[in-house]
Design a protein around this motif. Sequence first.
Motif, PDB file in Angstrom:
ATOM      1  N   GLY A   9       0.787  -1.230   0.000  1.00 61.65           N
ATOM      2  CA  GLY A   9       0.000   0.000   0.000  1.00 61.65           C
ATOM      3  C   GLY A   9       0.819   1.281   0.000  1.00 61.65           C
ATOM      4  O   GLY A   9       0.285   2.359   0.278  1.00 61.65           O
ATOM      5  N   ARG A  10       2.103   1.192  -0.285  1.00 56.17           N
ATOM      6  CA  ARG A  10       2.947   2.384  -0.405  1.00 56.17           C
ATOM      7  C   ARG A  10       4.063   2.094  -1.397  1.00 56.17           C
ATOM      8  O   ARG A  10       4.314   0.938  -1.730  1.00 56.17           O
ATOM      9  CB  ARG A  10       3.525   2.814   0.948  1.00 56.17           C
ATOM     10  CG  ARG A  10       4.391   1.777   1.622  1.00 56.17           C
ATOM     11  CD  ARG A  10       4.945   2.299   2.950  1.00 56.17           C
ATOM     12  NE  ARG A  10       3.901   2.503   3.940  1.00 56.17           N
ATOM     13  CZ  ARG A  10       3.486   1.566   4.802  1.00 56.17           C
ATOM     14  NH1 ARG A  10       4.024   0.350   4.781  1.00 56.17           N
ATOM     15  NH2 ARG A  10       2.542   1.820   5.663  1.00 56.17           N
ATOM     16  N   LYS A  11       4.714   3.133  -1.855  1.00 54.65           N
ATOM     17  CA  LYS A  11       5.813   2.938  -2.802  1.00 54.65           C
ATOM     18  C   LYS A  11       7.048   2.402  -2.080  1.00 54.65           C
ATOM     19  O   LYS A  11       7.214   2.620  -0.877  1.00 54.65           O
ATOM     20  CB  LYS A  11       6.135   4.263  -3.513  1.00 54.65           C
ATOM     21  CG  LYS A  11       5.014   4.771  -4.410  1.00 54.65           C
ATOM     22  CD  LYS A  11       5.423   6.051  -5.107  1.00 54.65           C
ATOM     23  CE  LYS A  11       4.271   6.593  -5.959  1.00 54.65           C
ATOM     24  NZ  LYS A  11       3.903   5.661  -7.038  1.00 54.65           N
ATOM     25  N   PRO A  12       7.931   1.706  -2.784  1.00 57.70           N
ATOM     26  CA  PRO A  12       9.152   1.196  -2.153  1.00 57.70           C
ATOM     27  C   PRO A  12      10.020   2.340  -1.636  1.00 57.70           C
ATOM     28  O   PRO A  12       9.884   3.487  -2.077  1.00 57.70           O
ATOM     29  CB  PRO A  12       9.862   0.437  -3.285  1.00 57.70           C
ATOM     30  CG  PRO A  12       8.825   0.212  -4.326  1.00 57.70           C
ATOM     31  CD  PRO A  12       7.859   1.341  -4.207  1.00 57.70           C
ATOM     32  N   PRO A  13      10.926   2.056  -0.717  1.00 58.53           N
ATOM     33  CA  PRO A  13      11.784   3.103  -0.158  1.00 58.53           C
ATOM     34  C   PRO A  13      12.799   3.624  -1.174  1.00 58.53           C
ATOM     35  O   PRO A  13      13.093   2.974  -2.176  1.00 58.53           O
ATOM     36  CB  PRO A  13      12.488   2.400   1.002  1.00 58.53           C
ATOM     37  CG  PRO A  13      12.480   0.952   0.618  1.00 58.53           C
ATOM     38  CD  PRO A  13      11.198   0.743  -0.123  1.00 58.53           C
TER      39      PRO A  13
END
Length: 509
Positions: free
Chosen positions: A21-25
């Motif tokens: 649910g979020r972009k990769p670091p």
Amino acid sequence: MINRQSRTLDACCAEYERRYGRKPPRNFDKWFKAAQDQNFLLTDEFDSMMAAMEPLWGVAPSDIRARLENVIAASQGEGMYRFTISGGKKPSFTDPANWMGSIFNQWFNQEILQTLPDMTLAMNTMDEPKVVVPHDMLSHALDAARNPREGPLLPGKHPDLARHVDFLDIGKQNTWDALSLSCAPDTVARDFSLEAIRSPFLTEMGFLSNVTLSKDVCQFPELHNIHAGLRHPASMTITHALVPVFSQAKASCFNDLLYPSPFYAEKLRSGEYEEKQDVDWEEKDNLVYWTGSNTGGYSTSENWRSLQRQRLALLTMDERRPISLLNRTEQPDKPRSEWVSITSTISAISNSTKVRISAAIQCDDTACEEQRDELKIRAGERDDIAESYHARYNLDIDGNGLSGRFYRLLMSKSAVLKQTLYQEWHDDWLIPWVHYIPISMDLRDFPEIVRYLTQEEEGQALGQKVAQSSYEWSRRVLRNEDMRLVWWRLMLEYGRLVNDDRDQMWQGN
């Protein structure tokens, strides 16, 4: 599993976002390129490690950092040490175990350091995990993580409380009240009016159809009574604060962050497994082998007969112990034979097991004496490592924490029978009945599994297949390079997590 792995950076980023649910670091692209260059096989399989970090997204970074300082200060002498990365330089350690520090230094080359922000970690070198977060606090943090408000999370309005960390010493005593706080109020562990559903200990033979479920202490509190690490650990200090502590293994009621064990890495580096000591399947004895000390907890006269290693020894020594086995029967009115449960005794499989406790330690004087007497322990009679390679099947059992022999056994030409309550970083990568054979904690399934694997032709064929699978698979996914790449990815995740700008620290930004 192999076929579904992402082959390109774009695909890997899309899969990451779908799962979490979020972009990769930030610098994920550099990690992915290194993973591809080093033939890292499972680029997408990090769910267990990521799940442990998720609640911390519901805590303000400044509170996390302050709790870290508190947890390190509060646990002096308890196997915790500070691990600091600053300015892209080699990490500094505070009071590390010497061999652990050397492993981490090998994992942190300049390629990795150049991708990491400044950060401090709390590294737990003890066998036992440290963090048990009460369920209401955990739920609140998860809600905040999954439903972020506009803007970054703000620090707690009462910093003395929001950042405070205490430790409780619950070693050498019953741990249940302290550990079960992380279970939901409507689970069997907390609501005593409920009955366990689909418990692996309520089926007739006890086979594990769901290994993950079988380790759930909240759903099956009977595990607490039959596992030494939960019932009566030799040492255990815990905190109820939500704080990122990196540990090598944990039971389901703990909230530590999992990482590849340096213990495994050191064993691989030193070449503990020597293939020249091993023999081919056809030359091995057709039996299940285990020997070791009685570690796992602190044993007393009252509890030692219920702890996992001692229960195994007592079971295999008692020729008259009643057990359930399966018998194949032909049904004239049915096209296929059926397996029917029959009552037998341990004597039916005695020639198929070689089990022995080699030392009685971590016990009071009376319990040590009782174990030496009843378990026929002979001082100084420890088996050489190579002894295990002469058996087709090696049983691996929890000790005070994870079993340090697991990787060596997976790499051998024998099949591994694995009894464990612990979660480890590799759980998403090792498949039961493919790379190892799971054994239930209560050992109800153990006699029939031994009989089937050693006395049935199809069982022996299955055992050989599992042995070959683990031999090949371990050389593809449990290399030192794999552990270093997993650690790198964890550091990218963690470095973002504890940074005030974490919402802007994503790949491509």
